[in-house]
Each structure stands twice: as C-alpha cells, then as structure tokens.
Design a protein around this motif. Structure first.
Motif, PDB file in Angstrom:
ATOM      1  N   LYS A 171      39.730  43.586  42.789  1.00 41.94           N
ATOM      2  CA  LYS A 171      40.162  42.760  41.671  1.00 41.94           C
ATOM      3  C   LYS A 171      39.066  41.792  41.246  1.00 41.94           C
ATOM      4  N   LYS A 172      38.354  41.246  42.219  1.00 38.94           N
ATOM      5  CA  LYS A 172      37.250  40.341  41.927  1.00 38.94           C
ATOM      6  C   LYS A 172      36.139  41.066  41.175  1.00 38.94           C
ATOM      7  N   GLN A 173      35.851  42.291  41.575  1.00 40.75           N
ATOM      8  CA  GLN A 173      34.819  43.079  40.902  1.00 40.75           C
ATOM      9  C   GLN A 173      35.210  43.393  39.467  1.00 40.75           C
ATOM     10  N   GLU A 174      36.507  43.688  39.240  1.00 40.06           N
ATOM     11  CA  GLU A 174      36.998  43.975  37.884  1.00 40.06           C
ATOM     12  C   GLU A 174      36.871  42.758  36.990  1.00 40.06           C
ATOM     13  N   ILE A 175      37.170  41.567  37.532  1.00 41.42           N
ATOM     14  CA  ILE A 175      37.075  40.328  36.754  1.00 41.42           C
ATOM     15  C   ILE A 175      35.624  40.028  36.375  1.00 41.42           C
ATOM     16  N   GLU A 176      34.703  40.324  37.284  1.00 45.50           N
ATOM     17  CA  GLU A 176      33.290  40.019  37.068  1.00 45.50           C
ATOM     18  C   GLU A 176      32.609  40.983  36.105  1.00 45.50           C
ATOM     19  N   ARG A 177      33.257  42.102  35.807  1.00 43.98           N
ATOM     20  CA  ARG A 177      32.648  43.079  34.885  1.00 43.98           C
ATOM     21  C   ARG A 177      32.683  42.585  33.443  1.00 43.98           C
TER      22      ARG A 177
END
Length: 202
Positions: free
Chosen positions: A196-202
């Motif tokens: 989820k953190k990676q998706e937000i940072e994209r």
C-alpha cells in the motif's frame, strides 16, 4: 573429476570448514617466505553469490595460524549453539510426510513451503530454518522454465532466494505449527502495508 585448486590470491586452500554463516579457510603459499600461511573467512551472502574473503591474517608460524584457524571454527560453532539455544519452537525437521510434494504443475506463490533438509547446512536442518512463505520469482510459477524462488523465513523473517528444486513441497495444513500460523499472519500484514505504501508513492 575437477582437480582445480581453490585459491585465495596466491594461497592454495588446504583446509576449509563451513559452520554457520561463514567458511573458515587455511591457505598456503610456500613461495612467500615471510608469510606462507593465511587464515581468512569466506561468505557468499550477496546478490550474485560470489565468494567474499575477509578478516585475513598471515604468518610464517604454522602452529600460530593453525591455532587461529581452529579458534575461528570453534567460535562459529559456539555462535550456532547460541543461536539454537534462543529458538523458542520445536527444532524437529520437516520431512516429505509433512508436505504436498513439489511438482512443476503447482503455483507456489503465497504458499508456505518446506525447504529440503539436504539443501541446508547440517547445523541448520531444523524446522525454524525450513518453513518459508514463497513471495515470488519465476520459479514459483506453475510450469515455468525459471528457477528462482523468493521467500521469507517464517521464524526469522529473513528474505532469501532459492531454486525451485530446493523446495520439498507445500506444508500440509495439519502439520502447520501454531507459531508458524501466527508469524504468517504478521508477515502477510507487513507485506500488505508495504504494498500500500508503494502504491501511494507511485
């Protein structure tokens, strides 16, 4: 038969003992009058699996270097013993009867698998080293030509790369220990947070 000599620089490896996370080497180069003997450590703990030599010491005194060699081996043994003493779960190894045997038709991703005991060093052939969550890799897919299987150890949380043939099989539900069930929940929750953190940072 492979008769190639193992070398560390100009030193021929005469003795090598692998215990725990290090291999201890004793090398000889008779041409180096001032320092014909060396002792060093070796690991392969890097992405390419290349031999990494470090902590080398040398001397012209054979007994001094042999004492250093045996002292390092003893230290490694003590380290492994200490690691084992703090393990809080059963160390009894998993065998074929505890799993659904690996075959190429299975998709292994997101399943808890058992590492083959013979693919682990003798001192690490214990349950806490065998149970892993398979997280990816081409080798985890069904009928794949790839070999790489990426895993997270359920007990330690350590991430590792294995080959498909290193997997004994998927652990049968009735043999899944309670500690492994709890750790699986924790690891899966951590992976979800990371995704989820990676998706937000994209």
């Amino acid at each position: 038969m492979d008769d190639a000599k193992r070398m560390v620089d100009t030193y021929e490896v005469k003795h090598a003992i692998h215990v725990g996370d290090k291999e201890i080497l004793f090398g000889v180069d008779e041409k180096k009058i001032d320092c014909p003997y060396i002792v060093c450590n070796c690991t392969w703990d890097n992405p390419l699996g290349i031999e990494h030599y470090f902590s080398a010491v040398g001397s012209a005194d054979y007994l001094e270097m042999m004492t250093e060699f045996t002292s390092r081996v003893t230290a490694q043994l003590e380290t492994v013993k200490a690691e084992r003493e703090i393990v809080t779960v059963s160390l009894r190894p998993f065998t074929l009867e505890h799993c659904i045997q690996n075959d190429n038709n299975q998709n292994l991703e997101n399943k808890v698998a058992i590492i083959r005991p013979e693919r682990l060093r003798p001192e690490y052939r214990t349950a806490d080293k065998q149970l892993v969550l398979i997280t990816g890799g081409f080798g985890a897919r069904a009928n794949s030509r790839g070999r790489a299987v990426y895993t997270t150890n359920l007990y330690s949380g350590k991430e590792s790369r294995w080959n498909r043939e290193d997997i004994l099989g998927i652990v049968k539900p009735e043999y899944m220990p309670d500690w492994a069930k709890e750790r699986l929940k924790q690891i899966q929750a951590q992976r979800q947070i990371k995704l989820k953190k990676q998706e937000i940072e994209r």
